[in-house]
Write a protein that holds these residues in place. Structure first.
Motif, PDB file in Angstrom:
ATOM      1  N   UNK A 318       0.854  -1.188   0.000  1.00 10.04           N
ATOM      2  CA  UNK A 318       0.000   0.000   0.000  1.00 10.04           C
ATOM      3  C   UNK A 318       0.891   1.239   0.000  1.00 10.04           C
ATOM      4  N   UNK A 319       0.387   2.299  -0.623  1.00 13.37           N
ATOM      5  CA  UNK A 319       1.165   3.548  -0.703  1.00 13.37           C
ATOM      6  C   UNK A 319       1.533   4.060   0.693  1.00 13.37           C
ATOM      7  N   UNK A 320       0.624   3.826   1.667  1.00  9.81           N
ATOM      8  CA  UNK A 320       0.894   4.324   3.022  1.00  9.81           C
ATOM      9  C   UNK A 320       1.630   3.296   3.892  1.00  9.81           C
ATOM     10  N   UNK A 321       2.042   2.172   3.303  1.00  5.51           N
ATOM     11  CA  UNK A 321       2.860   1.202   4.044  1.00  5.51           C
ATOM     12  C   UNK A 321       2.075   0.104   4.745  1.00  5.51           C
ATOM     13  N   UNK A 322       0.741   0.041   4.540  1.00  8.63           N
ATOM     14  CA  UNK A 322      -0.035  -0.984   5.247  1.00  8.63           C
ATOM     15  C   UNK A 322      -0.242  -2.265   4.402  1.00  8.63           C
ATOM     16  N   UNK A 323       0.484  -2.373   3.320  1.00 12.66           N
ATOM     17  CA  UNK A 323       0.309  -3.559   2.470  1.00 12.66           C
ATOM     18  C   UNK A 323       1.243  -4.693   2.859  1.00 12.66           C
ATOM     19  N   UNK A 324       1.471  -5.603   1.965  1.00 12.59           N
ATOM     20  CA  UNK A 324       2.380  -6.727   2.212  1.00 12.59           C
ATOM     21  C   UNK A 324       3.112  -7.057   0.913  1.00 12.59           C
ATOM     22  N   UNK A 325       4.253  -7.755   0.954  1.00 15.26           N
ATOM     23  CA  UNK A 325       4.854  -8.441   2.112  1.00 15.26           C
ATOM     24  C   UNK A 325       5.852  -7.579   2.901  1.00 15.26           C
ATOM     25  N   UNK A 326       6.321  -6.449   2.362  1.00 20.48           N
ATOM     26  CA  UNK A 326       7.439  -5.743   3.030  1.00 20.48           C
ATOM     27  C   UNK A 326       7.054  -4.413   3.664  1.00 20.48           C
ATOM     28  N   UNK A 327       5.790  -4.024   3.567  1.00 19.03           N
ATOM     29  CA  UNK A 327       5.295  -2.760   4.135  1.00 19.03           C
ATOM     30  C   UNK A 327       6.141  -1.549   3.708  1.00 19.03           C
ATOM     31  N   UNK A 328       6.643  -1.574   2.471  1.00 19.47           N
ATOM     32  CA  UNK A 328       7.382  -0.390   2.004  1.00 19.47           C
ATOM     33  C   UNK A 328       6.361   0.690   1.603  1.00 19.47           C
ATOM     34  N   UNK A 329       6.843   1.934   1.474  1.00 14.67           N
ATOM     35  CA  UNK A 329       5.910   3.057   1.271  1.00 14.67           C
ATOM     36  C   UNK A 329       6.265   3.896   0.049  1.00 14.67           C
ATOM     37  N   UNK A 330       5.286   4.715  -0.323  1.00 17.32           N
ATOM     38  CA  UNK A 330       5.437   5.754  -1.345  1.00 17.32           C
ATOM     39  C   UNK A 330       6.258   5.288  -2.557  1.00 17.32           C
ATOM     40  N   UNK A 331       7.243   6.140  -2.920  1.00 14.26           N
ATOM     41  CA  UNK A 331       7.985   5.839  -4.153  1.00 14.26           C
ATOM     42  C   UNK A 331       9.014   4.727  -3.947  1.00 14.26           C
ATOM     43  N   UNK A 332       9.132   4.213  -2.704  1.00  4.89           N
ATOM     44  CA  UNK A 332       9.990   3.032  -2.517  1.00  4.89           C
ATOM     45  C   UNK A 332       9.354   1.820  -3.194  1.00  4.89           C
ATOM     46  N   UNK A 333       8.032   1.900  -3.365  1.00  3.45           N
ATOM     47  CA  UNK A 333       7.346   0.810  -4.069  1.00  3.45           C
ATOM     48  C   UNK A 333       7.666   0.985  -5.553  1.00  3.45           C
ATOM     49  N   UNK A 334       8.187  -0.059  -6.219  1.00  2.00           N
ATOM     50  CA  UNK A 334       8.568   0.107  -7.639  1.00  2.00           C
ATOM     51  C   UNK A 334       7.390   0.584  -8.491  1.00  2.00           C
ATOM     52  N   UNK A 335       7.704   1.403  -9.511  1.00  2.00           N
ATOM     53  CA  UNK A 335       6.662   1.984 -10.373  1.00  2.00           C
ATOM     54  C   UNK A 335       5.732   0.916 -10.961  1.00  2.00           C
ATOM     55  N   UNK A 336       6.314  -0.179 -11.470  1.00  2.00           N
ATOM     56  CA  UNK A 336       5.463  -1.207 -12.088  1.00  2.00           C
ATOM     57  C   UNK A 336       4.468  -1.763 -11.057  1.00  2.00           C
ATOM     58  N   UNK A 337       4.930  -1.931  -9.813  1.00  2.00           N
ATOM     59  CA  UNK A 337       4.055  -2.489  -8.768  1.00  2.00           C
ATOM     60  C   UNK A 337       2.934  -1.495  -8.448  1.00  2.00           C
ATOM     61  N   UNK A 338       3.270  -0.186  -8.432  1.00  2.00           N
ATOM     62  CA  UNK A 338       2.242   0.837  -8.146  1.00  2.00           C
ATOM     63  C   UNK A 338       1.194   0.879  -9.257  1.00  2.00           C
ATOM     64  N   UNK A 339       1.626   0.600 -10.490  1.00  2.00           N
ATOM     65  CA  UNK A 339       0.677   0.559 -11.618  1.00  2.00           C
ATOM     66  C   UNK A 339      -0.192  -0.690 -11.508  1.00  2.00           C
ATOM     67  N   UNK A 340       0.474  -1.834 -11.300  1.00  2.00           N
ATOM     68  CA  UNK A 340      -0.262  -3.116 -11.302  1.00  2.00           C
ATOM     69  C   UNK A 340      -1.303  -3.145 -10.183  1.00  2.00           C
ATOM     70  N   UNK A 341      -0.971  -2.572  -9.014  1.00  2.00           N
ATOM     71  CA  UNK A 341      -1.911  -2.642  -7.892  1.00  2.00           C
ATOM     72  C   UNK A 341      -3.211  -1.897  -8.212  1.00  2.00           C
ATOM     73  N   UNK A 342      -3.119  -0.805  -8.978  1.00  2.00           N
ATOM     74  CA  UNK A 342      -4.339  -0.077  -9.377  1.00  2.00           C
ATOM     75  C   UNK A 342      -5.129  -0.922 -10.385  1.00  2.00           C
ATOM     76  N   UNK A 343      -4.419  -1.452 -11.393  1.00  2.00           N
ATOM     77  CA  UNK A 343      -5.075  -2.260 -12.423  1.00  2.00           C
ATOM     78  C   UNK A 343      -5.713  -3.503 -11.804  1.00  2.00           C
ATOM     79  N   UNK A 344      -4.999  -4.121 -10.876  1.00  2.00           N
ATOM     80  CA  UNK A 344      -5.456  -5.347 -10.198  1.00  2.00           C
ATOM     81  C   UNK A 344      -6.744  -5.054  -9.412  1.00  2.00           C
ATOM     82  N   UNK A 345      -6.737  -3.980  -8.637  1.00  2.00           N
ATOM     83  CA  UNK A 345      -7.896  -3.646  -7.806  1.00  2.00           C
ATOM     84  C   UNK A 345      -9.098  -3.288  -8.670  1.00  2.00           C
TER      85      UNK A 345
END
Ligand SMILES: [Fe+2]
Length: 388
Positions: A318-345
């Protein structure tokens, strides 16, 4: 040699055994075509038509140009010219010392000029293309008198399927030419043809690879009762966002692979958990939450790129760090993952689940909007909402 040519031109008796066979046969063809040996009669393309020709031959130029440049290093500063022609004999490109450019123009050795035997008589390019064999045409063997001081060495270029796709030639003063020039051309043409073969093989492997990935995603979608076509939908939505973000072709390709395979780790989840119609227990949920890690491990073993592996591992952050598996936040989350999570949801919300009917597109868009900053990268979420 000149007197032999002269006798032939003047229809005089000639001892044909002195003239090389492919040259004599070519002279005969020239005579049948009524070629005037004292003028240059070949047509020349207009700038617009030349541009079209260059565009049609972009693949040949791309492969041949670096090899022509390598060859040019050996003749730099000399009075030789390297010529690339298309399969008909139209000149596509020349490489020569600027001091002889004026002379080449006077002899019509310029891009767009047509060196087919039918118009320019016996010449290395036209004759090599006609007989589909490398040939050196020396001095007065040329049918046109203007080329009597030249020697050309040319070899046709073939596609991996065996079709003629062009011709490479080196030409220069007859008294400075050696038979080795033909060897240089044949060897360069061999390299060009091998390069085409390698390109073809890579393309075939990529198509095969892409087919295997599609099959893998299909197997996964079949395993999960509720998510038929989910992997392909996520890939398509991710692709739409990638278009808006102006990602490079290489980035788009990586994103497509990552989106298609984002849930591949679910392959290790038993059907009884994956397709359970009732509420999952905490331990079952923990088990499901392992799928991004399992997926990343599988892709690492299959030697996918680090960017694709990271995208799969982090597609539930999650962008705010409440996701899994590593609870990373904001732009630490790779761009492709940030795109896929929106498409997936978005796809999950708008498709049928056994425990709820699908949301309308508008309802799902509202949800994406509400969850920007918390679950989704707000900038990406806003752009996504403009393309669905
Ligand atoms: Fe997932």
């Amino acid at each position: 040699m000149f007197h032999l040519w002269e006798k032939f031109i003047n229809n005089e008796e000639l001892n044909t055994s002195i003239v090389r066979e492919p040259i004599y046969e070519s002279w005969v063809r020239c005579k049948i075509c009524r070629i005037d040996p004292f003028s240059i009669t070949g047509p020349k393309l207009s700038p617009g038509d030349l541009n079209l020709l260059l565009r049609d031959n972009a693949g040949l130029l791309q492969v041949a140009t670096p090899m022509m440049e390598d060859l040019y290093q050996f003749i730099k500063g000399s009075r030789f010219v390297i010529i690339l022609a298309d399969r008909e004999g139209y000149i596509l490109k020349t490489l020569a010392n600027s001091a002889i450019k004026g002379y080449l123009t006077r002899c019509n050795v310029i891009p767009g000029a047509y060196f087919s035997e039918r118009y320019m008589g016996t010449n290395a390019i036209g004759t090599a293309l006609y007989i589909d064999t490398p040939i050196q045409v020396r001095g007065e063997e040329h049918y046109l008198k203007i080329f009597h001081s030249w020697t050309g060495s040319a070899a046709p270029i073939h596609s991996p399927e065996g079709d003629i796709i062009g011709c490479l030639c080196i030409a220069g003063p007859a008294d400075e030419t050696h038979i080795h020039n033909l060897g240089m051309i044949v060897s360069t043409v061999n390299s060009i043809e091998k390069q085409f073969l390698i390109k073809n093989t890579i393309k075939e492997l990529q198509e095969l690879n892409s087919g295997l990935l599609d099959t893998l995603a299909l197997v996964l979608d079949l395993k999960d009762n509720y998510t038929a076509n989910h992997s392909f939908n996520v890939m398509n939505y991710s692709n739409q966002l990638a278009e808006k973000l102006n990602l490079s072709p290489e980035q788009k390709k990586e994103l497509r692979y990552a989106a298609l395979l984002h849930d591949i780790g679910k392959i290790g989840i038993p059907d009884s958990i994956l397709n359970k119609p009732s509420r999952l227990t905490d331990s079952e949920y923990e088990f499901i939450k392992q799928h991004p890690v399992t997926g990343a491990k599988l892709l690492k073993k299959a030697r996918f790129s680090p960017a694709i592996i990271a995208a799969v591992r982090h597609h539930h952050e999650y962008f705010d760090g409440r996701g899994y598996p590593d609870q990373i936040t904001y732009k630490d989350i790779p761009l492709y993952a940030r795109i896929i999570t929106i498409a997936d949801s978005f796809d999950a919300m708008t498709t049928y689940r056994v425990y709820r009917p699908p949301m309308t597109k508008e309802e799902a868009k509202e949800e994406i909007w509400l969850c920007r900053r918390k679950q989704f990268d707000p900038e990406l979420a806003e752009i996504f909402l403009t393309c669905v």
